[in-house]
Design a protein around this motif. Structure first.
Motif, short mmCIF file in Angstrom:
data_model
loop_
_atom_site.label_atom_id
_atom_site.label_comp_id
_atom_site.label_asym_id
_atom_site.label_seq_id
_atom_site.Cartn_x
_atom_site.Cartn_y
_atom_site.Cartn_z
N UNK A 1 7.19 5.21 7.88
CA UNK A 1 8.63 4.99 8.07
C UNK A 1 9.10 3.67 7.49
N UNK A 2 8.32 2.62 7.70
CA UNK A 2 8.67 1.31 7.14
C UNK A 2 8.70 1.36 5.62
N UNK A 3 7.72 2.02 5.04
CA UNK A 3 7.68 2.15 3.58
C UNK A 3 8.87 2.96 3.08
N UNK A 4 9.20 4.04 3.78
CA UNK A 4 10.28 4.93 3.36
C UNK A 4 11.63 4.23 3.31
N UNK A 5 11.83 3.20 4.13
CA UNK A 5 13.12 2.50 4.13
C UNK A 5 13.41 1.80 2.80
N UNK A 6 12.40 1.61 1.98
CA UNK A 6 12.56 0.93 0.70
C UNK A 6 12.90 1.90 -0.44
N UNK A 7 13.01 3.20 -0.12
CA UNK A 7 13.22 4.21 -1.14
C UNK A 7 14.36 5.14 -0.75
N UNK A 8 15.06 5.64 -1.73
CA UNK A 8 16.12 6.61 -1.50
C UNK A 8 15.65 7.99 -1.96
N UNK B 1 -5.48 5.19 5.54
CA UNK B 1 -4.54 5.48 6.63
C UNK B 1 -5.24 5.39 7.96
N UNK B 2 -4.43 5.11 8.96
CA UNK B 2 -4.91 5.21 10.34
C UNK B 2 -3.74 5.69 11.18
N UNK B 3 -4.06 6.46 12.17
CA UNK B 3 -3.03 7.02 13.05
C UNK B 3 -3.06 6.26 14.37
N UNK B 4 -1.88 5.92 14.84
CA UNK B 4 -1.71 5.31 16.16
C UNK B 4 -0.60 6.08 16.86
N UNK B 5 -0.98 7.04 17.69
CA UNK B 5 0.00 7.93 18.31
C UNK B 5 0.65 8.77 17.24
N UNK B 6 1.97 8.69 17.14
CA UNK B 6 2.71 9.47 16.15
C UNK B 6 2.87 8.73 14.82
N UNK B 7 2.51 7.46 14.80
CA UNK B 7 2.68 6.65 13.59
C UNK B 7 1.45 6.74 12.68
N UNK B 8 1.72 6.80 11.38
CA UNK B 8 0.65 6.70 10.39
C UNK B 8 0.83 5.38 9.67
N UNK B 9 -0.21 4.58 9.68
CA UNK B 9 -0.19 3.28 9.02
C UNK B 9 -0.93 3.38 7.70
#
Length: 94
Positions: free
Chosen positions: A28-35, A56-64
């Protein structure tokens, strides 16, 4: 190596790698930089993972996502070799 060149051929994927050079980020953080759409971002992430340029690593619903620094260093060395650069000896400065 073909997967790496395919991954690096796209400016959006190069930008993702540039952002990750600052540290781990969520999708999600990465996606904010793209349209672009979520499916497009997912495709970019998949290409980078297939090239082993990111981990990648998953923490709950987040993928880092994070740079796979070992592979990135190897790729840079191979690119350097492709263009005739001489690598310094261990302990020697560029």
């Amino acid at each position: 190596m073909n997967e790496v060149f395919k991954a690096l051929a796209d400016p959006s994927r190069r930008r993702i790698l540039q952002l990750l050079s600052r540290g781990e980020m969520t999708a999600g953080e990465l996606a904010t930089h793209f349209d672009v759409s979520k499916p497009s971002m997912s495709h970019h992430f998949a290409v980078l993972k297939d090239a082993d340029l990111v981990t990648t690593r998953r923490d709950g619903q987040q993928i880092y996502y994070a740079l796979n620094t070992t592979v990135v260093q190897d790729v840079m060395a191979r690119i350097w070799d492709l263009f005739g650069g001489e690598q310094p000896e261990k302990g020697e400065e560029l």
